[in-house]
Scaffold this motif. Structure first.
Motif, PDB file in Angstrom:
ATOM      1  N   ARG A 140       4.290   0.207  -3.611  1.00 19.73           N
ATOM      2  CA  ARG A 140       4.900   0.387  -2.294  1.00 19.73           C
ATOM      3  C   ARG A 140       3.824   0.585  -1.229  1.00 19.73           C
ATOM      4  O   ARG A 140       3.862  -0.018  -0.162  1.00 19.73           O
ATOM      5  CB  ARG A 140       5.868   1.578  -2.293  1.00 19.73           C
ATOM      6  CG  ARG A 140       6.621   1.696  -0.955  1.00 19.73           C
ATOM      7  CD  ARG A 140       6.969   3.133  -0.571  1.00 19.73           C
ATOM      8  NE  ARG A 140       5.836   4.025  -0.454  1.00 19.73           N
ATOM      9  CZ  ARG A 140       4.996   4.073   0.585  1.00 19.73           C
ATOM     10  NH1 ARG A 140       5.122   3.237   1.595  1.00 19.73           N
ATOM     11  NH2 ARG A 140       3.999   4.940   0.616  1.00 19.73           N
ATOM     12  N   MET A 141       2.831   1.438  -1.517  1.00 20.94           N
ATOM     13  CA  MET A 141       1.757   1.692  -0.557  1.00 20.94           C
ATOM     14  C   MET A 141       0.993   0.406  -0.239  1.00 20.94           C
ATOM     15  O   MET A 141       0.702   0.119   0.918  1.00 20.94           O
ATOM     16  CB  MET A 141       0.780   2.745  -1.106  1.00 20.94           C
ATOM     17  CG  MET A 141      -0.286   3.125  -0.103  1.00 20.94           C
ATOM     18  SD  MET A 141      -2.036   3.188  -0.589  1.00 20.94           S
ATOM     19  CE  MET A 141      -2.328   2.064  -1.849  1.00 20.94           C
TER      20      MET A 141
ATOM     21  N   ASP B  95       2.799 -12.729  -0.677  1.00 18.74           N
ATOM     22  CA  ASP B  95       4.247 -12.620  -0.840  1.00 18.74           C
ATOM     23  C   ASP B  95       4.762 -13.684  -1.812  1.00 18.74           C
ATOM     24  O   ASP B  95       5.651 -13.423  -2.612  1.00 18.74           O
ATOM     25  CB  ASP B  95       4.925 -12.756   0.523  1.00 18.74           C
ATOM     26  CG  ASP B  95       6.382 -12.384   0.476  1.00 18.74           C
ATOM     27  OD1 ASP B  95       6.728 -11.340  -0.118  1.00 18.74           O
ATOM     28  OD2 ASP B  95       7.198 -13.151   1.025  1.00 18.74           O
TER      29      ASP B  95
ATOM     30  N   PRO C 235      -0.152  -5.068   5.446  1.00 13.92           N
ATOM     31  CA  PRO C 235      -0.020  -5.289   6.902  1.00 13.92           C
ATOM     32  C   PRO C 235      -1.297  -4.962   7.680  1.00 13.92           C
ATOM     33  O   PRO C 235      -1.659  -5.685   8.618  1.00 13.92           O
ATOM     34  CB  PRO C 235       1.130  -4.358   7.308  1.00 13.92           C
ATOM     35  CG  PRO C 235       1.914  -4.146   6.060  1.00 13.92           C
ATOM     36  CD  PRO C 235       0.912  -4.190   4.944  1.00 13.92           C
ATOM     37  N   GLN C 236      -2.001  -3.890   7.302  1.00 12.48           N
ATOM     38  CA  GLN C 236      -3.237  -3.528   8.009  1.00 12.48           C
ATOM     39  C   GLN C 236      -4.308  -4.593   7.817  1.00 12.48           C
ATOM     40  O   GLN C 236      -5.006  -4.967   8.760  1.00 12.48           O
ATOM     41  CB  GLN C 236      -3.749  -2.169   7.516  1.00 12.48           C
ATOM     42  CG  GLN C 236      -2.883  -1.010   7.934  1.00 12.48           C
ATOM     43  CD  GLN C 236      -3.250   0.280   7.215  1.00 12.48           C
ATOM     44  OE1 GLN C 236      -4.205   0.344   6.443  1.00 12.48           O
ATOM     45  NE2 GLN C 236      -2.478   1.327   7.466  1.00 12.48           N
TER      46      GLN C 236
ATOM     47  N   ASP D  16      -6.616  -0.082  -1.924  1.00 12.38           N
ATOM     48  CA  ASP D  16      -6.662  -0.632  -0.572  1.00 12.38           C
ATOM     49  C   ASP D  16      -7.752  -1.692  -0.459  1.00 12.38           C
ATOM     50  O   ASP D  16      -7.526  -2.758   0.126  1.00 12.38           O
ATOM     51  CB  ASP D  16      -6.892   0.486   0.448  1.00 12.38           C
ATOM     52  CG  ASP D  16      -6.895  -0.037   1.873  1.00 12.38           C
ATOM     53  OD1 ASP D  16      -5.830  -0.475   2.354  1.00 12.38           O
ATOM     54  OD2 ASP D  16      -7.966  -0.030   2.506  1.00 12.38           O
TER      55      ASP D  16
ATOM     56  N   LYS E  19       2.036  -2.730  -0.499  1.00 15.18           N
ATOM     57  CA  LYS E  19       2.877  -3.685   0.231  1.00 15.18           C
ATOM     58  C   LYS E  19       3.188  -3.234   1.654  1.00 15.18           C
ATOM     59  O   LYS E  19       3.218  -4.050   2.576  1.00 15.18           O
ATOM     60  CB  LYS E  19       4.179  -3.915  -0.527  1.00 15.18           C
ATOM     61  CG  LYS E  19       3.982  -4.681  -1.815  1.00 15.18           C
ATOM     62  CD  LYS E  19       5.276  -4.771  -2.598  1.00 15.18           C
ATOM     63  CE  LYS E  19       5.017  -5.353  -3.979  1.00 15.18           C
ATOM     64  NZ  LYS E  19       6.139  -5.228  -4.874  1.00 15.18           N
ATOM     65  N   GLU E  20       3.429  -1.948   1.838  1.00 13.81           N
ATOM     66  CA  GLU E  20       3.880  -1.462   3.147  1.00 13.81           C
ATOM     67  C   GLU E  20       2.761  -0.982   4.055  1.00 13.81           C
ATOM     68  O   GLU E  20       2.942  -0.921   5.271  1.00 13.81           O
ATOM     69  CB  GLU E  20       4.904  -0.341   2.963  1.00 13.81           C
ATOM     70  CG  GLU E  20       6.177  -0.815   2.297  1.00 13.81           C
ATOM     71  CD  GLU E  20       7.180   0.304   2.058  1.00 13.81           C
ATOM     72  OE1 GLU E  20       6.980   1.438   2.584  1.00 13.81           O
ATOM     73  OE2 GLU E  20       8.160   0.059   1.333  1.00 13.81           O
ATOM     74  N   GLU E  21       1.604  -0.638   3.476  1.00 13.13           N
ATOM     75  CA  GLU E  21       0.510  -0.116   4.293  1.00 13.13           C
ATOM     76  C   GLU E  21      -0.722  -1.028   4.265  1.00 13.13           C
ATOM     77  O   GLU E  21      -1.159  -1.517   5.294  1.00 13.13           O
ATOM     78  CB  GLU E  21       0.141   1.301   3.835  1.00 13.13           C
ATOM     79  CG  GLU E  21       1.290   2.294   4.023  1.00 13.13           C
ATOM     80  CD  GLU E  21       1.001   3.659   3.443  1.00 13.13           C
ATOM     81  OE1 GLU E  21      -0.190   4.046   3.349  1.00 13.13           O
ATOM     82  OE2 GLU E  21       1.962   4.355   3.071  1.00 13.13           O
ATOM     83  N   SER E  22      -1.278  -1.250   3.081  1.00 11.06           N
ATOM     84  CA  SER E  22      -2.530  -2.009   2.986  1.00 11.06           C
ATOM     85  C   SER E  22      -2.379  -3.451   3.463  1.00 11.06           C
ATOM     86  O   SER E  22      -3.166  -3.922   4.289  1.00 11.06           O
ATOM     87  CB  SER E  22      -3.057  -2.003   1.551  1.00 11.06           C
ATOM     88  OG  SER E  22      -3.414  -0.698   1.160  1.00 11.06           O
TER      89      SER E  22
ATOM     90  N   GLU F 115       4.857   4.451  -6.547  1.00 10.80           N
ATOM     91  CA  GLU F 115       4.387   4.646  -5.172  1.00 10.80           C
ATOM     92  C   GLU F 115       3.216   3.708  -4.843  1.00 10.80           C
ATOM     93  O   GLU F 115       3.055   3.293  -3.700  1.00 10.80           O
ATOM     94  CB  GLU F 115       3.960   6.113  -4.988  1.00 10.80           C
ATOM     95  CG  GLU F 115       3.510   6.478  -3.606  1.00 10.80           C
ATOM     96  CD  GLU F 115       4.630   6.432  -2.572  1.00 10.80           C
ATOM     97  OE1 GLU F 115       4.290   6.432  -1.373  1.00 10.80           O
ATOM     98  OE2 GLU F 115       5.820   6.375  -2.923  1.00 10.80           O
TER      99      GLU F 115
END
Length: 142
Positions: free
Chosen positions: A96-97, A81, A104-105, A65, A99-102, A93
């Motif tokens: 994915r974590m 991107d 955007p936050q 992160d 790209k989808e969580e860190s 995983e």
């Protein structure tokens, strides 16, 4: 598009905590010493950076992160991107974590101007909203 490669295992077999003050081989240190300079090179040269997470003894999610979050803060999600590929056959995983969580936050933090905490002194590069390369300096104070 040409590619450059960065294997985390070449930085350390034992990725550490989020911040340098918390222990060796931190996500903060990986970002400053490896990820930021190589991503900057790829951004300038129009290349993809492929980061492979495999081969280490494992990760704390905070390491990933911090490293990829700071990259998002400095370059923006759109640049990641376009110029970044994160791979892991061992732990699919993790990409994915990131790209989808860190991402955007940390993109939200970028938009709100919430600079990352720094526990070491460093200079890193990023881009401003016009795509111009800029330098960010950390004084390392808490």
């Amino acid at each position: 598009m040409q590619k450059e490669y960065l294997n985390v295992i070449d930085f350390t077999e034992y990725p550490g905590p989020r911040y340098d003050e918390q222990g060796p081989e931190s996500g903060e240190k990986f970002y400053v010493e490896k990820l930021n300079p190589l991503f900057l090179k790829c951004y300038r040269e129009g290349k993809k950076l492929v980061v492979n997470l495999d081969g280490t003894a494992g990760f704390a999610s905070s390491f990933l992160d911090e490293a990829f979050g700071q990259l998002t803060f400095d370059f923006g999600a759109a640049s990641l991107d376009e110029y970044l590929i994160i791979e892991s056959a061992d732990e699919p995983e993790w990409p994915r974590m990131i790209k989808e969580e860190s991402i955007p936050q940390w993109q939200e933090r970028r938009e709100n101007g919430e600079a990352p905490k720094a526990t070491m002194k460093y200079k890193v590069h990023g881009i401003n909203n016009n795509g111009d390369i800029i330098e960010r300096v950390s004084d390392g104070t808490l």
